[in-house]
Design an enzyme around this catalytic site. Structure first.
Site, mmCIF file in Angstrom:
data_model
loop_
_atom_site.group_PDB
_atom_site.id
_atom_site.type_symbol
_atom_site.label_atom_id
_atom_site.label_comp_id
_atom_site.label_asym_id
_atom_site.label_seq_id
_atom_site.Cartn_x
_atom_site.Cartn_y
_atom_site.Cartn_z
ATOM 1 N N ARG A 127 3.967 4.258 -6.508
ATOM 2 C CA ARG A 127 4.350 3.431 -7.652
ATOM 3 C C ARG A 127 3.088 2.754 -8.170
ATOM 4 O O ARG A 127 2.240 2.308 -7.375
ATOM 5 C CB ARG A 127 5.364 2.346 -7.243
ATOM 6 C CG ARG A 127 6.760 2.847 -6.969
ATOM 7 C CD ARG A 127 7.459 3.322 -8.246
ATOM 8 N NE ARG A 127 8.833 3.733 -7.986
ATOM 9 C CZ ARG A 127 9.212 4.989 -7.724
ATOM 10 N NH1 ARG A 127 8.330 5.957 -7.687
ATOM 11 N NH2 ARG A 127 10.500 5.269 -7.521
ATOM 12 N N GLU A 133 3.993 1.424 -16.977
ATOM 13 C CA GLU A 133 4.390 2.800 -17.187
ATOM 14 C C GLU A 133 5.347 2.859 -18.367
ATOM 15 O O GLU A 133 6.311 2.088 -18.347
ATOM 16 C CB GLU A 133 5.104 3.318 -15.944
ATOM 17 C CG GLU A 133 4.610 4.671 -15.520
ATOM 18 C CD GLU A 133 5.113 5.074 -14.142
ATOM 19 O OE1 GLU A 133 6.301 5.414 -14.083
ATOM 20 O OE2 GLU A 133 4.337 5.035 -13.176
ATOM 21 N N HIS A 147 3.993 10.507 -14.193
ATOM 22 C CA HIS A 147 5.007 10.292 -13.159
ATOM 23 C C HIS A 147 5.893 11.543 -12.984
ATOM 24 O O HIS A 147 7.099 11.515 -13.227
ATOM 25 C CB HIS A 147 5.871 9.051 -13.502
ATOM 26 C CG HIS A 147 6.571 8.488 -12.286
ATOM 27 N ND1 HIS A 147 6.761 7.143 -12.077
ATOM 28 C CD2 HIS A 147 7.121 9.095 -11.210
ATOM 29 C CE1 HIS A 147 7.406 6.942 -10.943
ATOM 30 N NE2 HIS A 147 7.630 8.138 -10.389
HETATM 31 C C1 GLV Z 1 10.134 9.157 -8.041
HETATM 32 O O1 GLV Z 1 9.257 8.426 -8.381
HETATM 33 C C2 GLV Z 1 10.993 8.897 -6.938
HETATM 34 O O2 GLV Z 1 10.973 7.783 -6.389
HETATM 35 O O3 GLV Z 1 11.761 9.794 -6.553
#
Ligand code: GLV
Length: 329
Positions: free
Chosen positions: A240, A269, A288
């Site tokens: 993250r 983000e 992401h």
């Molecule tokens: C993606 O970021 C997830 O947490 O699956």
């Protein structure tokens, strides 16, 4: 089984899972590509028994206080930092995520980032598109080898482990820091545990982050940690964005404190087009997408749907993170 109301916060990502849910329940979907507005999310929570959410849908006390119908929230993600689990538990709302189906895709992607960054693959592509390839000259693109380098993994869960397995094939030395020590992995993959996270920053040529975002890991990589890294080392973040202080990262990369960074996740983000990190040639950023292979996204949808169906039938869910919530109802 009685038909219940379910709200799914995106239509286009997991159509098969939605169709499957609709065989059993009355499903309403948000049809836009962006997240549903906050007031709508709260309204749907107050009408529905289940919600299938994405990581940008915030499930917090404010929302939970306004629903007496909601029994299950299934996040189509392994991370759950968008959900206040303690509040959900005290409101009797079961929460589920999707572990065990995305770690291999995420590990492939982590290696992709590491190789692209270290060997200037994306940088070279950017240069060609900018018209900068005029003569045969490899010198501006000299990279750093990945094979036989030291990989430092922070967070040795399923994703960290899948990364370590790949690293073994690259003959890397693997050091790790994790809340729980994993002696069986140390044995089978030749990993070396370090009791302090600092040792990972000091020793590794590549530091790859795989711990979840929690109150303890928020901005855990800051100026001090980046300052421990070698000027030849790289940081890879696929967990993250908020685990890394972006200003400190900019300072570290631009000042030559570290050799570069590859980020699948940013803070904020999406990252703004005027973000200073985007001015650095040795920073590689993807939107992401570490888990986003077609097959894995489909499996995540199926698992989220299975979690909702099981919860509403009072059966054991494939991956409930707060089964004790059932006792609060
Ligand atoms: C993606 O970021 C997830 O947490 O699956």
């Amino acid at each position: 089984m009685a038909r219940e109301k379910i709200f799914v916060t995106r239509e286009h990502i997991i159509p098969e899972a939605i169709a499957y849910l609709a065989e059993h329940h009355d499903v309403e979907v948000w049809k836009e590509r962006s997240a549903p507005p906050r007031d709508l999310l709260i309204k749907k929570a107050s009408e529905c028994a289940g919600m299938l959410t994405e990581i940008t849908d915030v499930i917090d006390k404010e929302l939970l206080d306004q629903t007496s119908t909601l029994r299950v929230v299934a996040n189509r993600a392994v991370g759950m930092d968008n959900i206040d689990i303690l509040e959900a538990t005290s409101h009797g709302v079961m929460v589920a995520n999707t572990p065990g189906v995305l770690h291999e895709s995420c590990a492939d992607f982590t290696f992709g980032l590491m190789l692209s960054l270290a060997r200037n693959i994306t940088y070279g592509d950017r240069q060609i598109r900018a018209g900068a390839w005029k003569v045969f000259d490899q010198i501006p693109y000299l990279g750093t080898d990945v094979y036989e380098a030291t990989l430092g993994i922070i967070g040795m869960g399923l994703i960290g482990t899948a990364v370590a397995r790949r690293a073994k094939a690259f003959n890397m030395k693997i050091v790790y820091y994790s809340r729980t020590r994993k002696p069986e992995l140390e044995e089978s993959l030749g990993l070396e545990w370090r009791p302090e996270m600092d040792s990972i920053f000091r020793e590794a040529d590549y530091v790859s982050l795989h711990m979840p975002l929690t109150a303890d890991t928020e901005y855990v990589v800051g100026p001090r940690e980046l300052g421990l890294m070698k000027p030849t080392s790289f940081l890879i973040n696929t967990t993250r964005g908020r685990t890394v202080d972006p200003k400190a990262l900019y300072e570290a990369v631009s000042g030559g404190g570290i050799a570069g960074a590859a980020l699948d996740v940013t803070d904020p983000e999406p990252i703004g087009i005027d973000d200073p990190l985007l001015t650095l040639p040795n920073v590689l950023i993807s939107p992401h997408i570490a888990s986003a292979s077609s097959a894995t996204v489909r499996k995540m949808g199926q698992m989220a749907a299975a979690n909702i169906l099981a919860a509403l039938e009072g059966q054991t869910m494939p991956s409930c993170v707060n089964p004790e919530a059932a006792n609060q109802r």
